[in-house]
Design a protein around this motif. Structure first.
Motif, short mmCIF file in Angstrom:
data_model
loop_
_atom_site.label_atom_id
_atom_site.label_comp_id
_atom_site.label_asym_id
_atom_site.label_seq_id
_atom_site.Cartn_x
_atom_site.Cartn_y
_atom_site.Cartn_z
N ILE A 182 -2.68 1.51 -8.45
CA ILE A 182 -2.49 0.92 -9.77
C ILE A 182 -3.11 -0.47 -9.82
O ILE A 182 -3.62 -0.89 -10.86
CB ILE A 182 -0.99 0.88 -10.15
N ASN A 183 -3.12 -1.18 -8.66
CA ASN A 183 -3.81 -2.48 -8.62
C ASN A 183 -5.29 -2.30 -8.92
O ASN A 183 -5.89 -3.06 -9.69
CB ASN A 183 -3.64 -3.14 -7.25
N ALA A 184 -5.91 -1.30 -8.28
CA ALA A 184 -7.33 -1.06 -8.51
C ALA A 184 -7.61 -0.72 -9.96
O ALA A 184 -8.58 -1.20 -10.56
CB ALA A 184 -7.82 0.07 -7.59
N VAL A 185 -6.75 0.10 -10.54
CA VAL A 185 -6.93 0.49 -11.94
C VAL A 185 -6.82 -0.73 -12.85
O VAL A 185 -7.68 -0.97 -13.71
CB VAL A 185 -5.89 1.57 -12.33
N LEU A 186 -5.75 -1.51 -12.67
CA LEU A 186 -5.54 -2.65 -13.56
C LEU A 186 -6.57 -3.75 -13.33
O LEU A 186 -7.02 -4.40 -14.28
CB LEU A 186 -4.12 -3.19 -13.36
N ASP A 187 -6.96 -3.97 -12.06
CA ASP A 187 -7.99 -4.99 -11.79
C ASP A 187 -9.30 -4.61 -12.46
O ASP A 187 -9.97 -5.46 -13.06
CB ASP A 187 -8.21 -5.13 -10.28
N GLU A 188 -9.69 -3.34 -12.35
CA GLU A 188 -10.93 -2.89 -12.97
C GLU A 188 -10.84 -3.02 -14.49
O GLU A 188 -11.78 -3.45 -15.15
CB GLU A 188 -11.21 -1.44 -12.56
N LEU A 189 -9.71 -2.65 -15.03
CA LEU A 189 -9.54 -2.71 -16.48
C LEU A 189 -9.63 -4.14 -16.98
O LEU A 189 -10.32 -4.44 -17.96
CB LEU A 189 -8.18 -2.09 -16.85
N LEU A 190 -8.95 -5.07 -16.31
CA LEU A 190 -8.96 -6.47 -16.75
C LEU A 190 -10.30 -7.14 -16.49
O LEU A 190 -10.75 -7.98 -17.26
CB LEU A 190 -7.83 -7.24 -16.06
N LEU A 200 -5.39 -9.82 -26.01
CA LEU A 200 -4.46 -8.90 -26.68
C LEU A 200 -3.53 -8.22 -25.68
O LEU A 200 -2.37 -7.95 -25.98
CB LEU A 200 -5.21 -7.89 -27.55
N LEU A 201 -4.04 -7.94 -24.46
CA LEU A 201 -3.17 -7.37 -23.44
C LEU A 201 -2.12 -8.39 -22.99
O LEU A 201 -0.97 -8.05 -22.74
CB LEU A 201 -3.97 -6.89 -22.25
N ALA A 202 -2.53 -9.65 -22.91
CA ALA A 202 -1.59 -10.69 -22.52
C ALA A 202 -0.51 -10.86 -23.57
O ALA A 202 0.67 -11.01 -23.26
CB ALA A 202 -2.33 -12.01 -22.30
N ALA A 203 -0.92 -10.80 -24.86
CA ALA A 203 0.04 -10.96 -25.94
C ALA A 203 1.03 -9.81 -25.98
O ALA A 203 2.19 -9.99 -26.36
CB ALA A 203 -0.69 -11.07 -27.28
N CYS A 204 0.58 -8.64 -25.56
CA CYS A 204 1.46 -7.47 -25.60
C CYS A 204 2.27 -7.36 -24.32
O CYS A 204 3.49 -7.55 -24.33
CB CYS A 204 0.62 -6.21 -25.82
N TYR A 205 1.61 -7.09 -23.19
CA TYR A 205 2.34 -6.80 -21.95
C TYR A 205 2.82 -8.06 -21.25
O TYR A 205 3.68 -7.98 -20.36
CB TYR A 205 1.47 -5.95 -21.03
N GLY A 206 2.32 -9.22 -21.66
CA GLY A 206 2.90 -10.46 -21.15
C GLY A 206 4.31 -10.67 -21.66
O GLY A 206 5.08 -11.45 -21.08
N GLU A 207 4.68 -9.94 -22.74
CA GLU A 207 6.03 -10.03 -23.30
C GLU A 207 6.98 -9.00 -22.70
O GLU A 207 8.16 -8.95 -23.08
CB GLU A 207 5.97 -9.84 -24.82
N TYR A 208 6.47 -8.18 -21.80
CA TYR A 208 7.37 -7.19 -21.18
C TYR A 208 8.43 -7.93 -20.36
O TYR A 208 8.14 -8.97 -19.75
CB TYR A 208 6.57 -6.24 -20.29
N PRO A 209 9.66 -7.45 -20.34
CA PRO A 209 10.72 -8.15 -19.61
C PRO A 209 10.32 -8.49 -18.17
O PRO A 209 9.94 -7.62 -17.39
CB PRO A 209 11.88 -7.14 -19.63
#
Length: 712
Positions: A182-190, A200-209
Motif C-alpha cells: 500500500i506504501n508503493a501504491v500511495l507513493d506512486e499515486l502522490l 484535494l487529497l490532503a483536504a479530503c483524507y487529511g481530515e480522516y480521524p
C-alpha cells in the motif's frame, strides 16, 4: 402502469422533484428548493404505493438533464460481488463503485463526473489485504481504474506502482506484507499527482480521524479500519461515501462546473430501509448534522411511516417535537417547508432532524377509474352499472394503492370475467391475469400476494420462518387484537422449535409498511381479503378457515361470558363473532335475543355490530332472504326481528359487494321496532337506527375503523 400514475403534483414544473433538482422534466431551470443544507428525502409508504416507480420516473425523465445514479438496495448482486474478495470489498464499497460508474457515464451538460477522492480511497482499501499475493492485490486495485474518465492523470498510476513493486515483494517469503504494497501504491499515486491533486487529497483524507492533515496517513488509517471490520469498517465506509459526495461537489464548484452545470445531481436509493440502505443514508445525515453540506439530492424509499427506527433514539419516541422529521403529502398543497432545527449536538440528536418524509399519494377515485378504463380500452366495457360495481370493488380492495388498482384492472378487463356476471370482491380476486394470448393465467389474488408480501419479506423475519410467512399471515387474517392472534399462533406453531409471537409479527407488519388498525390484526382491508381467501383455500372445503374460527370461538367460550373484551364488549360476544364466521347463525340469534334484556341498549348495539362483522366464505348465502323476512325462522316476534336485524347488519357490513338498497332501507326500521319491546333503551335504539340509516345512505360502514376509512 404509466410511470407517472398518481404523481402529477410531484412531477409538475413547480413540483417538489423539479424544485429539488433545479430542473423540470423538459430540462428548464427552476430555482432550487432549500440549500445549502439539504434534507434527505424519504419516500414513505407501504407495499404497492409506487415508491420504486417514482424513482424510476425521476431517473428516466429528470435523469436526462441532471446526473443521476440509481441503486436498488434490495439486490443481492452487491453482496455477491463483495463476497468474491471480502478483505478488500464490502457491500457498501460495491454500491459506491456502482454510483461512481453511473456518474462517470453522464453525457449531459458538463460531461462525466470525475471521482478522484473516492478512487484514491477505494485503491487504498484494495491494496490493504495482508494475506493476498501481489497479483491479486494489483488486480483488485486495477478494477477501479474504470471509475475515472479516460485521459485523467489518475489513470494507469496503480498499474505502474504494481509493476515496480513486483520485484520487491518477491523477496518477502515469510509474509507478503500489505503495508509495503500500500506504501508503493500511495507513493506512486502522490508522486504522479499534480499539486492540485495533492491538495484535494490532503483536504479530503487529511481530515480522516487521526490523519492530522496528512493524506497518506489518512488513506493508511482508512484501509486499516476497513481491515478491522465491525465499527471501524463502518467509519471507513462512511468516509468513502463522504469522499464521493466531495467529488460531486467539486464537479459543480470548479470554474468549468460553474459554467457548464446546472441543477443538482441525484442519488436514488430504492428499498433503502434495509441494512444496506441505512448504511448509506446514515453517514449523509451525520455529516450534514455536523455542517458538512453537499448538493447531492438523496431520494430514498422506506416502508415505515416514520422512516425507520434508526432515525430516532431508543426510548425517546422520536425525541422532542423539534427533532421529529418534517412530514408532507402532495395533497397538502404547496411545497414542504423544511429547516434543520437549531441547536443539538451531533451524535446526540436524532438523525430524523435531517429528514423530510414525503408520504406517497394514494390514487383518487377518478385516477382509479381512469387507470381501469385505460387497461380495458380494447375491451367491450358492457353496461355502466356493471362497470360501476367493478370500479367500486377495486376502490374497496385497493384503498388507492396503485399496484392493487392496476392488477385488478388487468384482471377485470378479461372477457371471461365480464361474462361471468359475478362482481363481488371475492370474484374480483379470483379473476385471472393472463401472460399472453391463450394462456390461462393466475388468479389476481395470488399475483398481488407475490407483489405485496412475497417479494420483500420483512428484514427482521428469521430465515427459518420465511417459508411459513404467508401461512402465518393467512391464519392471522381472522384475528383482531394481539391476544386473539396469539391464541392462533400457539396452535399454528405448536410443533415448531422456532416460533414467532403475535406481538413480534405485529412489529414485522409495521416494519413492512402495513397500517395498524385497532380492530383488526391485519390492518389493511385489501391485504386481509387476500389472506382470508388464501386461508380458505389452504385446505379442502375451507377446513383451515373453519378450524381457526372454531379455535377462537372455543377459546372465548371458555372464558367468563361477562369477561371484559376491549373490542367486543364481552368475551361471549367475541366468541359469537367467530361462531358466526364458522357455523350457523341460529346460535348467534339466540345469544342476541337473550342478551337484549340483560345488556343496555347501547352495549347491545355495539355487540351486534362487532359480532355481525363476521365475513362469509363458502356455504349458502341466505343473508338477504333472512334480512327481508323471506325465510321462516323459529321463535317469537322479538327473536324473528333480532334474526332479521343480525342478517341485515351482517350483509351491510360485509362490503364485498354493493350494499343492497332493500336491506339498507329495512335495517333501521328493524332496529327501531325492537324499541317497541317493554324494555329500557327505546330512545337509544331510535337514535341508533337514525345514525345507522344515515351511514348507509352515505355508503359508509356502520362501525368505521382505520382500515375501512376509505370505503365509500
Amino acid at each position: 402502469m404509466p410511470d407517472d400514475l398518481g404523481f402529477d403534483k410531484l412531477l409538475v414544473d413547480d413540483g417538489l422533484v423539479a424544485r429539488l433538482l433545479g430542473k423540470t422534466r423538459a430540462g428548464r431551470n427552476r430555482k432550487p428548493l432549500y440549500g445549502p443544507d439539504l434534507p434527505v428525502i424519504l419516500l414513505v409508504g407501504g407495499p404497492g404505493m409506487g415508491k420504486g416507480r417514482l424513482l424510476r420516473c425521476v431517473r428516466n425523465e429528470f435523469g436526462r438533464h441532471v446526473p443521476t445514479a440509481h441503486v436498488d438496495c434490495g439486490l443481492t448482486v452487491y453482496r455477491e460481488q463483495a463476497e468474491q474478495h471480502a478483505q478488500t470489498r464490502s457491500v457498501l464499497t460495491e454500491v459506491l463503485r456502482e454510483v461512481a460508474l453511473q456518474l462517470g457515464a453522464w453525457q449531459g451538460d458538463g460531461g462525466p463526473i470525475a471521482l478522484p477522492r473516492l478512487y484514491a480511497g477505494l485503491a487504498a482499501v484494495a491494496a490493504s489485504d495482508p494475506l493476498a499475493d501481489t497479483t491479486t492485490l494489483v488486480s483488485e486495485v486495477q478494477r477501479h481504474d474504470e471509475l475515472l474518465p479516460r485521459g485523467s492523470f489518475w489513470r494507469g498510476v496503480l498499474n505502474r506502482a504494481g509493476r515496480a513493486y513486483v520485484g520487491v515483494v518477491a523477496g518477502l517469503v515469510a509474509h507478503p506484507g500489505a503495508v509495503p504494497f500500500i506504501n508503493a501504491v500511495l507513493d506512486e499515486l502522490l508522486a504522479r499527482t499534480s499539486q492540485e491533486g495533492k491538495a484535494l487529497l490532503a483536504a479530503c483524507y487529511g481530515e480522516y480521524p487521526g490523519a492530522g492533515g496528512h493524506p497518506k496517513l489518512g488513506l493508511h488509517s482508512l484501509a486499516s479500519h476497513f481491515q478491522q471490520g465491525g465499527e471501524p469498517r463502518e467509519v471507513a465506509e462512511g468516509f468513502l461515501f463522504r469522499a464521493l459526495r466531495e467529488d460531486v461537489e467539486a464537479a459543480y464548484v470548479s470554474l468549468v462546473g460553474r459554467l457548464s452545470r446546472a441543477g443538482r445531481p441525484a442519488l436514488l436509493l430504492d428499498h433503502a430501509d434495509n441494512a444496506l440502505g441505512r448504511r448509506l443514508v446514515k453517514p449523509v445525515l451525520e455529516d450534514r448534522e455536523r455542517g458538512l453540506y453537499d448538493r447531492l439530492v438523496v431520494l430514498a424509499t422506506a416502508r415505515r411511516e416514520d422512516g425507520g427506527r434508526f432515525l430516532h433514539h431508543v426510548g425517546d419516541a422520536g425525541g422532542t417535537e423539534d427533532d421529529a422529521p418534517v412530514s408532507w403529502r402532495p395533497s397538502d398543497g404547496g411545497l414542504p417547508r423544511w429547516n434543520r432545527p437549531s441547536g443539538g449536538i451531533p451524535g446526540l440528536t436524532p438523525l430524523a432532524r435531517g429528514v423530510l418524509l414525503v408520504r406517497m399519494p394514494v390514487l383518487t377515485r377518478d385516477q382509479q377509474s381512469r387507470e381501469t378504463a385505460r387497461l380495458q380500452v380494447r375491451r367491450e366495457r358492457g353496461d355502466n352499472a356493471a362497470q360501476l360495481r367493478i370500479d367500486s370493488g377495486i376502490h374497496r380492495l385497493s384503498g388507492g394503492r396503485p399496484r392493487f388498482v392496476t392488477r385488478l384492472g388487468e384482471a377485470t378487463a378479461s372477457l371471461a370475467f365480464r361474462e361471468s356476471g359475478d362482481d363481488t370482491d371475492w370474484a374480483l380476486l379470483e379473476a385471472r391475469v393472463r401472460a399472453g394470448e391463450g394462456a390461462e393465467g393466475r388468479p389476481v389474488a395470488d399475483l398481488l400476494l407475490d407483489d405485496l408480501v412475497g417479494r420483500q419479506p420483512p428484514e427482521g423475519l428469521p430465515p427459518e420462518q420465511r417459508g411459513h410467512w404467508l401461512d402465518l399471515l393467512s391464519h392471522l387474517s381472522v384475528a383482531h387484537d394481539a391476544e386473539c392472534a396469539q391464541v392462533l399462533m400457539r396452535e399454528v406453531q405448536g410443533g415448531r422449535d422456532e416460533r414467532l409471537s403475535a406481538y413480534r409479527i405485529a412489529e414485522l407488519l409495521r416494519d413492512s409498511g402495513w397500517p395498524h388498525c385497532p380492530r383488526h390484526f391485519v390492518g389493511d382491508l385489501g391485504l386481509r381479503r387476500l389472506l382470508m381467501r388464501r386461508l380458505y383455500r389452504m385446505r379442502p372445503d375451507g377446513a383451515a378457515w373453519r378450524g381457526d374460527q372454531t379455535l377462537l370461538r372455543d377459546h372465548y367460550r371458555a372464558l367468563d361470558d361477562d369477561a371484559a373484551d376491549e373490542l367486543f364488549g364481552s368475551a361471549a360476544a367475541h366468541g359469537m363473532h367467530h361462531h358466526l364466521a364458522a357455523a350457523d347463525a341460529d346460535t348467534v340469534t339466540d345469544y342476541l335475543d337473550r342478551t337484549f334484556l340483560t345488556r343496555s341498549a347501547r352495549e347491545w348495539c355495539a355487540e351486534l355490530l362487532a359480532i355481525a362483522e363476521a365475513p362469509l366464505l363458502g356455504g349458502t348465502d341466505d343473508r338477504r332472504a333472512r334480512a327481508l323476512g323471506e325465510t321462516e325462522v323459529a321463535g317469537d316476534v322479538r327473536r324473528k326481528r333480532v334474526d332479521r336485524l343480525l342478517h341485515a347488519v351482517r350483509l351491510c357490513e360485509d362490503r364485498t359487494q354493493p350494499v343492497d338498497e332493500a336491506v339498507a332501507d329495512a335495517l333501521p326500521k328493524l332496529l327501531e321496532r325492537l324499541g317497541e319491546e317493554p324494555a329500557a333503551g327505546a330512545g337509544v335504539l331510535t337514535h341508533t337506527a337514525r345514525d345507522w340509516g344515515d351511514r348507509l345512505a352515505g355508503k359508509q360502514p356502520l362501525k368505521p375503523c382505520t382500515c375501512t376509512r376509505h370505503i365509500g
